[in-house]
Design an enzyme around this catalytic site. Structure first.
Site, PDB file in Angstrom:
ATOM      1  CG  ASN A 284      -1.701  49.593 156.225  1.00 46.60           C
ATOM      2  OD1 ASN A 284      -2.479  48.706 155.926  1.00 46.60           O
ATOM      3  ND2 ASN A 284      -1.449  49.889 157.488  1.00 46.60           N
TER       4      ASN A 284
ATOM      5  CE1 TYR B  88       5.229  67.167 152.444  1.00 50.13           C
ATOM      6  CE2 TYR B  88       4.203  66.039 154.282  1.00 50.13           C
ATOM      7  CZ  TYR B  88       4.147  66.528 152.991  1.00 50.13           C
ATOM      8  OH  TYR B  88       2.993  66.380 152.269  1.00 50.13           O
TER       9      TYR B  88
ATOM     10  CG  PHE C  62      -4.106  51.650 150.448  1.00 48.11           C
ATOM     11  CD1 PHE C  62      -3.524  50.651 149.664  1.00 48.11           C
ATOM     12  CD2 PHE C  62      -3.488  51.993 151.656  1.00 48.11           C
ATOM     13  CE1 PHE C  62      -2.352  50.000 150.080  1.00 48.11           C
ATOM     14  CE2 PHE C  62      -2.334  51.355 152.071  1.00 48.11           C
ATOM     15  CZ  PHE C  62      -1.771  50.350 151.287  1.00 48.11           C
TER      16      PHE C  62
ATOM     17  CE  LYS D 229      -9.599  55.905 161.795  1.00 45.51           C
ATOM     18  NZ  LYS D 229     -10.525  55.127 160.925  1.00 45.51           N
TER      19      LYS D 229
ATOM     20  CD  GLU E 186      -1.330  59.491 161.671  1.00 40.10           C
ATOM     21  OE1 GLU E 186      -1.748  60.638 161.863  1.00 40.10           O
ATOM     22  OE2 GLU E 186      -0.830  59.118 160.600  1.00 40.10           O
TER      23      GLU E 186
ATOM     24  CB  ALA F  66      -8.512  65.001 166.850  1.00 44.97           C
TER      25      ALA F  66
ATOM     26  CG  ASP G  72       8.366  69.274 159.149  1.00 41.72           C
ATOM     27  OD1 ASP G  72       7.826  68.317 158.550  1.00 41.72           O
ATOM     28  OD2 ASP G  72       9.010  69.138 160.206  1.00 41.72           O
TER      29      ASP G  72
ATOM     30  CG  HIS H  75       5.963  65.971 160.440  1.00 38.02           C
ATOM     31  ND1 HIS H  75       6.853  66.083 159.411  1.00 38.02           N
ATOM     32  CD2 HIS H  75       5.535  64.683 160.405  1.00 38.02           C
ATOM     33  CE1 HIS H  75       6.955  64.932 158.786  1.00 38.02           C
ATOM     34  NE2 HIS H  75       6.166  64.065 159.381  1.00 38.02           N
TER      35      HIS H  75
ATOM     36  CG  ASP I  12     -22.022  60.126 152.769  1.00 36.63           C
ATOM     37  OD1 ASP I  12     -21.367  59.716 153.746  1.00 36.63           O
ATOM     38  OD2 ASP I  12     -22.026  61.313 152.398  1.00 36.63           O
ATOM     39  CB  ILE I  13     -20.714  55.898 156.471  1.00 35.23           C
ATOM     40  CG1 ILE I  13     -19.579  56.927 156.522  1.00 35.23           C
ATOM     41  CG2 ILE I  13     -20.250  54.614 155.777  1.00 35.23           C
ATOM     42  CD1 ILE I  13     -18.411  56.503 157.422  1.00 35.23           C
TER      43      ILE I  13
ATOM     44  CB  THR J 176      -4.682  55.336 162.600  1.00 37.69           C
ATOM     45  OG1 THR J 176      -3.340  55.793 162.497  1.00 37.69           O
ATOM     46  CG2 THR J 176      -5.495  56.434 163.275  1.00 37.69           C
TER      47      THR J 176
END
Ligand code: NAD
Ligand code: DAU
Length: 336
Positions: free
Chosen positions: A181, A208, A11, A155, A127, A153, A273, A277, A59-60, A125
């Site tokens: 995004n 959710y 994306f 990332k 997060e 975790a 949910d 979350h 593939d990385i 991110t």
């Protein structure tokens, strides 16, 4: 400049490739992507035959292949998007997240280090910072890491590795931590494209829990312009938080999408949910504004309307994803 973009068939990566080639005439992009379920070359169809663009399937996580690619291509810059990106999938299984997001990032860092200390921008991110209470101050670059999903975790772990290569090996890195995004070419498993495409198909939309969670939405073009400014003006070794100044509860987004699509609240299905979350993400991007002159410019209501319109006008693109047919494109184009 010759740029390696990883995950350019996803994306944000596909939008970045378009954005960069339009705004940086003469630069060359090599798009390295493994074409996992999330990679879709149809998003880059219009670049077929463009002399400044090359696609490489790979593939990385394949260390030897990555090192060879760096030796052959002699990149000036790496912009690293490739990742497993969907939180719900990481709840089902963490393994691919750790392998791609941590090991894959490490391979790229090693290849950059061993092939001339190539400038490296890591796309991350918000997060990694955890979850905010309703009254907490937004995340900024000094917020302690507190990832709460396996995705977050993995990332967070990749961010730490990127910074470690700066401190240990003097690799010229920057990092961006961005909020949610939205925009064209987003895989219809994420909230906005899932809801818009379900409603076009007259299917219910799964909210959710109670829909009380809050995300800060940013148009993908604002994010990519931020990445560009960090690459061009950012201080080596530094992290920049990017956000949309558009905090919304999920139920509010849901109601806006229903209105845009001319549907009523009977289309909502409240479902169980998400495990663990995160309640709220919000970003203080004042460092990017002060140091780079960046701030988001796309108004959320206008951006959402344009995005819904894009999914209405590009049904072929997402219907092929929902049916699985999009995987055929690579075979037809590249495996003749
Ligand atoms: P996406 O899932 O749409 O795309 C990921 C791409 O990476 C796909 O094309 C996939 O084929 C490729 N890929 C996955 N594993 C690979 C591997 N082992 N080798 C090579 N390619 C591989 O993701 P996205 O939403 O475009 O996110 C891109 C990056 O931006 C990610 O690093 C994500 O963590 C980060 N990010 C996303 C958001 C968001 O809201 N989507 C926000 C902030 C940061
Ligand atoms: O904050 C940045 C992150 O945003 C990125 O790092 C991730 O790659 C990206 O996927 C996104 O994560 P989220 O979990 O916030 O996005 P998602 O679209 O999956 O969900 C947004 C919110 O909507 C979240 O609170 C969960 C909720 N949701 C999601 C889906 C898919 C629903 O209520 N129903 C759904 O069907």
């Amino acid at each position: 400049m010759k740029i390696l973009v990883t995950g350019g068939a996803g994306f944000i990566g596909a939008n970045f490739v378009h954005y960069w080639l339009e705004n940086n005439i003469g630069d060359k992009i090599v798009n390295l992507d493994a074409l996992t379920y999330a990679g879709n070359l149809e998003s880059l169809k219009d670049l077929t035959g463009n002399k400044d663009y090359e696609f490489v399937k790979g593939d990385i996580c394949d260390e030897e292949f990555i090192d060879k690619l760096f030796k052959e291509q002699k990149f000036d810059l790496v912009v690293h998007f490739a990742a497993e990106s969907h939180v719900d999938r990481s709840v089902l299984s963490s393994k691919d997240f750790v392998i791609t997001n941590v090991e894959g990032t490490m391979n790229l860092l090693d290849a950059a280090k061993n092939n001339g200390n190539v400038r490296f921008h890591h796309v991350s991110t918000d997060e990694v910072f955890g979850s905010l209470g309703e009254k907490d101050k937004p995340f900024n670059e000094k917020t302690p890491y507190d990832p709460r999903s396996p995705y977050a975790a993995s990332k967070a772990s990749s961010d730490h590795l990127v910074r470690a290569y700066f401190h240990t090996h003097k690799l010229p890195i920057t990092i961006s931590n961005c909020s949610n995004n939205y925009g064209p070419y987003q895989f219809p498993e994420k909230l906005i494209p899932l809801f818009v495409t379900n409603l076009i198909e007259d299917k219910k939309i799964p909210v959710y829990g109670t829909g009380e969670a809050i995300r800060d939405w940013i148009h993908v073009d604002d994010h990519n312009r931020g990445v560009e400014m960090i690459i061009k003006k950012g201080v080596i070794g530094e992290t920049y938080c990017l956000g949309g100044s558009s905090e919304k509860q999920n139920i509010e987004i849901t109601e806006r999408i229903l209105k845009l699509m001319g549907k009523g609240s009977e289309m909502i299905e409240y479902v169980e949910d998400r495990k663990g979350h995160d309640l709220r993400y919000a970003i203080d991007f004042s460092k990017a504004t002060t140091e780079l002159g960046w701030s988001p410019v796309i108004d959320f209501d206008k951006g959402l309307e344009a995005t819904a319109q894009w999914y209405k006008e590009n049904q072929d693109w997402w219907k092929k994803i929902k049916s699985g047919e999009y995987k055929e494109y690579y075979k037809k184009q590249y495996q003749k």
